[in-house]
Scaffold this active site. Structure first.
Site, PDB file in Angstrom:
ATOM      1  N   THR A   1      34.443 -10.632  -6.872  1.00 33.39           N
ATOM      2  CA  THR A   1      35.881 -11.023  -7.059  1.00 33.39           C
ATOM      3  C   THR A   1      36.365 -11.719  -5.660  1.00 33.39           C
ATOM      4  OG1 THR A   1      36.623  -8.775  -6.085  1.00 33.39           O
ATOM      5  CG2 THR A   1      35.776  -8.823  -8.414  1.00 33.39           C
TER       6      THR A   1
ATOM      7  N   GLU B   1      33.312  -6.086  -5.205  1.00 32.72           N
ATOM      8  CA  GLU B   1      34.675  -6.011  -5.233  1.00 32.72           C
ATOM      9  C   GLU B   1      35.282  -6.655  -4.070  1.00 32.72           C
ATOM     10  OE1 GLU B   1      37.453  -5.871  -6.472  1.00 32.72           O
ATOM     11  OE2 GLU B   1      37.380  -4.710  -8.328  1.00 32.72           O
ATOM     12  N   HIS B   2      36.605  -6.883  -3.964  1.00 27.81           N
ATOM     13  CA  HIS B   2      37.245  -7.304  -3.022  1.00 27.81           C
ATOM     14  C   HIS B   2      37.015  -7.245  -1.617  1.00 27.81           C
ATOM     15  CE1 HIS B   2      39.878  -3.951  -2.076  1.00 27.81           C
ATOM     16  NE2 HIS B   2      39.518  -3.720  -3.394  1.00 27.81           N
ATOM     17  N   ASP B   3      37.107  -7.959  -0.684  1.00 28.70           N
ATOM     18  CA  ASP B   3      37.029  -7.750   0.809  1.00 28.70           C
ATOM     19  C   ASP B   3      35.629  -7.167   1.487  1.00 28.70           C
ATOM     20  OD1 ASP B   3      39.604  -8.773   1.506  1.00 28.70           O
ATOM     21  OD2 ASP B   3      40.233  -6.901   0.160  1.00 28.70           O
TER      22      ASP B   3
END
Ligand code: UDP
Length: 218
Positions: free
Chosen positions: A122, A140-142
């Site tokens: 993402t 996923e993010h970050d």
């Protein structure tokens, strides 16, 4: 005039799973002219799944304007050794990415990675060199992922997770999300067993299994 030559290093399970992705990425012409080959240090048949199987020395001996290699071997230290050999010989690192892999916004990815079919990365993610994301894994993010990290199929890496170099995450493992100020960390060289549910930090070199994931008893 010589043309580029492309090699998938490793003709075992991992390499044979990556070759069709490489074929799709490069297109018919490269394949039809036999410029996409397997490389392996072990002797084998002349061809594997239609592609020439060469020793590394034979790969270096073929005429080519440039040589590209994607190391498709799950063992991260083996991968690193082969990458060092390639670098010493001026062979360029090459990433292979499935056509249906999804990469969203602000994702930086190092050289020589493999993204298998149905992988999703993402947004706002940093990934190092020679990362392998096997079938159906997501990041996923970050998240921040180091060099030579390996995801077996179906790894669920949720947001704000930091994974250090050479960690191995087993099939179907789930990693709980961290927070922006407090990422969940998996240390260098750690091993997460298949199906494990990681709810807290994993120290470097640790082997954790189960739900919730705990250090494996010696
Ligand atoms: N291999 C190699 N050079 C090395 C180590 C391994 O060419 O220094 C090859 C090995 O001969 C085998 C493949 O890499 O064909 C690794 O296969 P394995 O089944 O162990 O792992 P996987 O394909 O699942 O990564």
């Amino acid at each position: 005039m010589s043309r580029p030559l492309y090699g998938i290093f490793g003709a075992s399970g991992c390499g044979r799973g990556v070759m069709p992705l490489a074929r799709e990425q490069l297109g018919e012409e490269t394949v039809a002219t036999d410029r996409l080959v397997f490389i392996d240090d072990a002797a084998g048949p002349e061809r594997v799944n239609g592609h020439r199987l060469l020793s590394y020395a034979a790969f270096l001996a073929l005429p080519a304007s440039e040589r590209f290699v994607c190391v498709a071997i799950a063992g991260s230290l083996v991968r690193q050794n082969i990458v060092a050999r390639c670098e010493a010989d001026g062979v360029l690192p090459w990433s292979v990415c499935a056509a249906n892999a999804v990469v969203m916004d602000d994702v930086s990815i190092g050289d020589g990675v493999i993204l298998c079919p149905f992988v999703t990365l993402t947004s706002n993610i940093r990934i190092g060199r020679h990362f392998h994301a096997n079938l159906y894994s997501y990041v996923e993010h970050d998240c921040v992922i180091g060099d030579y990290v390996t995801f077996a199929p179906g790894v669920k890496c949720n947001g704000n997770v930091w994974i250090d170099d050479h960690a191995y995450i087993g099939a179907g493992a789930v990693i709980r999300q961290g927070t922006p100020g407090l990422p969940l960390k998996i240390g260098a060289g750690a091993v997460v067993g298949m199906g494990a549910v990681v709810t807290r930090e994993v120290p470097p070199g640790a082997v954790v299994v189960g739900n919730p994931a705990r250090p494996m008893k010696k």
